[in-house]
Scaffold this motif. Sequence first.
Motif, PDB file in Angstrom:
ATOM      1  N   THR A  30       0.840  -1.270   0.071  1.00 48.43           N
ATOM      2  CA  THR A  30       0.053  -0.113  -0.105  1.00 48.43           C
ATOM      3  C   THR A  30       0.822   1.239   0.056  1.00 48.43           C
ATOM      4  N   LEU A  31       1.874   1.403   0.819  1.00 48.84           N
ATOM      5  CA  LEU A  31       2.812   2.664   0.999  1.00 48.84           C
ATOM      6  C   LEU A  31       3.562   2.731  -0.589  1.00 48.84           C
ATOM      7  N   GLU A  32       3.832   1.589  -1.202  1.00 47.34           N
ATOM      8  CA  GLU A  32       4.255   1.790  -2.450  1.00 47.34           C
ATOM      9  C   GLU A  32       3.583   2.311  -3.458  1.00 47.34           C
ATOM     10  N   GLY A  33       2.428   1.730  -3.316  1.00 49.98           N
ATOM     11  CA  GLY A  33       1.336   2.230  -4.328  1.00 49.98           C
ATOM     12  C   GLY A  33       0.927   3.888  -4.004  1.00 49.98           C
ATOM     13  N   ILE A  34       0.877   4.207  -2.848  1.00 50.61           N
ATOM     14  CA  ILE A  34       0.779   5.647  -2.568  1.00 50.61           C
ATOM     15  C   ILE A  34       1.766   6.496  -2.950  1.00 50.61           C
ATOM     16  N   ALA A  35       3.046   5.995  -2.834  1.00 44.66           N
ATOM     17  CA  ALA A  35       4.170   6.620  -3.201  1.00 44.66           C
ATOM     18  C   ALA A  35       4.166   6.885  -4.656  1.00 44.66           C
ATOM     19  N   ARG A  36       3.830   5.764  -5.414  1.00 48.03           N
ATOM     20  CA  ARG A  36       3.618   5.980  -6.764  1.00 48.03           C
ATOM     21  C   ARG A  36       2.444   6.982  -7.278  1.00 48.03           C
ATOM     22  N   GLN A  37       1.191   6.599  -6.764  1.00 46.97           N
ATOM     23  CA  GLN A  37       0.277   7.587  -7.337  1.00 46.97           C
ATOM     24  C   GLN A  37      -0.713   8.177  -5.985  1.00 46.97           C
ATOM     25  N   PRO A  38       0.144   9.137  -5.487  1.00 46.99           N
ATOM     26  CA  PRO A  38      -0.633   9.769  -4.472  1.00 46.99           C
ATOM     27  C   PRO A  38      -1.972  10.095  -4.607  1.00 46.99           C
ATOM     28  N   GLU A  39      -2.550  10.484  -5.655  1.00 42.53           N
ATOM     29  CA  GLU A  39      -4.091  10.567  -5.961  1.00 42.53           C
ATOM     30  C   GLU A  39      -5.035   9.372  -5.427  1.00 42.53           C
ATOM     31  N   LEU A  40      -4.549   8.396  -5.518  1.00 39.15           N
ATOM     32  CA  LEU A  40      -4.934   7.043  -5.155  1.00 39.15           C
ATOM     33  C   LEU A  40      -4.992   6.905  -3.574  1.00 39.15           C
ATOM     34  N   LYS A  41      -4.441   7.676  -2.671  1.00 37.73           N
ATOM     35  CA  LYS A  41      -4.353   7.355  -1.323  1.00 37.73           C
ATOM     36  C   LYS A  41      -5.443   6.781  -0.612  1.00 37.73           C
ATOM     37  N   SER A  42      -6.728   7.415  -0.679  1.00 35.57           N
ATOM     38  CA  SER A  42      -7.911   7.013  -0.003  1.00 35.57           C
ATOM     39  C   SER A  42      -8.319   5.678  -0.696  1.00 35.57           C
ATOM     40  N   THR A  43      -8.347   5.497  -1.907  1.00 39.07           N
ATOM     41  CA  THR A  43      -8.812   4.063  -2.515  1.00 39.07           C
ATOM     42  C   THR A  43      -7.772   3.160  -1.935  1.00 39.07           C
ATOM     43  N   LEU A  44      -6.508   3.276  -1.999  1.00 35.16           N
ATOM     44  CA  LEU A  44      -5.498   2.425  -1.501  1.00 35.16           C
ATOM     45  C   LEU A  44      -5.772   1.805  -0.121  1.00 35.16           C
ATOM     46  N   GLN A  45      -6.124   2.904   0.822  1.00 32.93           N
ATOM     47  CA  GLN A  45      -6.230   2.645   2.208  1.00 32.93           C
ATOM     48  C   GLN A  45      -7.243   2.066   2.513  1.00 32.93           C
ATOM     49  N   THR A  46      -8.481   2.164   1.765  1.00 31.09           N
ATOM     50  CA  THR A  46      -9.605   1.459   1.895  1.00 31.09           C
ATOM     51  C   THR A  46      -9.213  -0.015   1.755  1.00 31.09           C
ATOM     52  N   ILE A  47      -8.644  -0.263   0.629  1.00 30.36           N
ATOM     53  CA  ILE A  47      -8.296  -1.649   0.196  1.00 30.36           C
ATOM     54  C   ILE A  47      -7.481  -2.395   1.215  1.00 30.36           C
ATOM     55  N   MET A  48      -6.554  -1.691   1.614  1.00 34.63           N
ATOM     56  CA  MET A  48      -5.734  -2.243   2.589  1.00 34.63           C
ATOM     57  C   MET A  48      -6.246  -2.481   4.059  1.00 34.63           C
ATOM     58  N   PHE A  49      -7.103  -1.566   4.520  1.00 36.56           N
ATOM     59  CA  PHE A  49      -7.892  -1.890   5.560  1.00 36.56           C
ATOM     60  C   PHE A  49      -8.665  -3.164   5.505  1.00 36.56           C
ATOM     61  N   ILE A  50      -9.357  -3.390   4.377  1.00 36.49           N
ATOM     62  CA  ILE A  50      -9.996  -4.753   4.329  1.00 36.49           C
ATOM     63  C   ILE A  50      -9.307  -5.604   4.181  1.00 36.49           C
ATOM     64  N   GLY A  51      -7.979  -5.726   3.467  1.00 41.22           N
ATOM     65  CA  GLY A  51      -7.287  -6.722   3.578  1.00 41.22           C
ATOM     66  C   GLY A  51      -6.452  -7.170   4.830  1.00 41.22           C
ATOM     67  N   VAL A  52      -6.166  -5.967   5.465  1.00 42.72           N
ATOM     68  CA  VAL A  52      -5.722  -6.498   6.971  1.00 42.72           C
ATOM     69  C   VAL A  52      -6.835  -6.805   8.059  1.00 42.72           C
TER      70      VAL A  52
END
Length: 70
Positions: A30-52
């Motif tokens: 997730t952190l790598e994805g946010i570093a590459r595309q900061p505009e997708l931060k909220s989407t990636l965080q949501t997916i991360m929380f579901i995965g965790v």
Amino acid sequence: MALGSLAAAIAVGLAALGAAIGNALIVKSTLEGIARQPELKSTLQTIMFIGVALVEALPIIAVVIAFLVM
């Protein structure tokens, strides 16, 4: 009885170790994805929380199974 308790403890410990490794990989990705595309931060965080949350269910299931086996 002692061997059953030992087996349950080993099973729960391995499940916890697997969950810890799984959570680390999810957060790392997730952190790598946010570093590459900061505009997708909220989407990636949501997916991360579901995965965790799904990974965290594994040790809980292992504890329940360990109690059932004992």
